[in-house]
Scaffold this active site. Structure first.
Site, PDB file in Angstrom:
ATOM      1  N   CYS A 145       0.850  -1.189   0.000  1.00  0.00           N
ATOM      2  CA  CYS A 145       0.000   0.000   0.000  1.00  0.00           C
ATOM      3  C   CYS A 145       0.888   1.241   0.000  1.00  0.00           C
ATOM      4  O   CYS A 145       1.812   1.350   0.816  1.00  0.00           O
ATOM      5  CB  CYS A 145      -0.903  -0.004   1.225  1.00  0.00           C
ATOM      6  SG  CYS A 145      -1.828   1.535   1.443  1.00  0.00           S
ATOM      7  N   ASP A 199       0.004  -6.099   0.028  1.00  0.00           N
ATOM      8  CA  ASP A 199      -1.172  -6.485  -0.754  1.00  0.00           C
ATOM      9  C   ASP A 199      -0.814  -7.756  -1.515  1.00  0.00           C
ATOM     10  O   ASP A 199       0.061  -7.740  -2.388  1.00  0.00           O
ATOM     11  CB  ASP A 199      -1.561  -5.377  -1.740  1.00  0.00           C
ATOM     12  CG  ASP A 199      -2.030  -4.112  -1.046  1.00  0.00           C
ATOM     13  OD1 ASP A 199      -2.714  -4.225  -0.014  1.00  0.00           O
ATOM     14  OD2 ASP A 199      -1.718  -3.012  -1.538  1.00  0.00           O
TER      15      ASP A 199
END
Length: 276
Positions: A184, A191
């Protein structure tokens, strides 16, 4: 970091409001990230959609009895804005103590608010737990490249120069990997995703694709922009007759994000993978 994201609730302490609060939604314009890739809203070389699935959707009936369901939201890939994920979660949480007279009223409310934030009509489905349970999980199509024996040393930034192809051979194939990871751009949280590449064009070297995908491992960007970067790098290399790239990410905060990009009109399904 996207400049607009600095003002979003992501990475900050937030008050969780339990009654209807559409102002929680925080749109982030796509244009800045498109500019990094050398495209504009008028020259987008893809069609597609961003599927968001919400596993923490709940509201009240007029009797006061709560209902739980799973929300499926389809945001057009050419919408002016993405919706920042924590703001999306805060908005959905604001429905928890809100009364809706019918499922249709809830769906209309979601469509109105999400479309206003995205800047383009957003498709909304509210699905029962039984419906989603019956659907189960699916496997990705095509050949998995994760078992290839490759040496990897770059994890910081995507490196399109790692990609190789045979310009003398045209193939049509589908490949996938579960080793996609990025971070992120605001919080630095990981992620995790699985990615599919479907194409007809110059024969892509499978090992080079794997090393390229792993080069995203420490890269900081939103899900949508990672998929768009992969799509463009492959399009530039393969000169394909058709190309589809999509990723299905592991959920965080009760939401998963699944961007699809393609040279043509696609009708993607939205079926969960084992990690979702």
């Amino acid at each position: 970091m996207h400049p607009a994201a600095e003002h979003s609730p992501l990475g900050k302490s937030s008050e969780y409001i339990a009654t209807y609060s559409p102002e929680q939604l925080f749109p982030i314009p796509r244009t800045a990230k498109w500019a990094e890739l050398g495209v504009t809203a008028q020259t987008l070389p893809w069609q597609g959609v961003d599927y968001w699935n919400c596993f923490e959707l709940s509201w009240l009936l007029p009797s006061g009895k709560p209902v739980v369901a799973i929300g499926e939201f389809a945001i057009p890939a050419d919408s002016p804005n993405i919706i920042e994920s924590k703001s999306f979660k805060l908005y959905l949480n604001s429905l928890n103590q809100t009364v809706f007279a019918s499922l249709g009223e809830l769906q209309a409310c979601l469509e109105k608010d999400l479309s206003a934030a995205a800047g383009k009509p957003v498709g909304v489905k509210v699905r029962t737990l039984a419906e989603v349970e019956a659907q189960g999980v699916v496997a990705l199509p095509g050949q998995c490249i994760d078992g290839l024996d490759v040496a990897i040393s770059n994890y910081e930034q995507p490196q399109p120069e790692l990609l190789r192809c045979n310009t003398a051979q045209v193939v049509e194939e589908t490949l996938h990997s579960h080793l996609l990871k990025s971070n992120c751009p605001v919080t630095g949280q990981p992620d995790w995703g699985s990615v599919v590449v479907e194409y007809k064009g110059r024969a892509l070297d499978h090992a080079s694709l794997l090393t390229y995908l792993v080069s995203f491992r420490q890269h900081a960007d939103f899900h949508e922009q990672c998929v768009e970067r992969i799509y463009l790098d492959l399009k530039n290399l393969l000169q394909p007759e058709h190309l589809t790239v999509y990723a299905r990410y592991v959920r965080r905060g009760g939401l998963d994000i699944n961007p699809y990009r393609s040279t043509g009109v696609i009708k993607p399904d939205n079926k969960r993978l084992v990690r979702q």
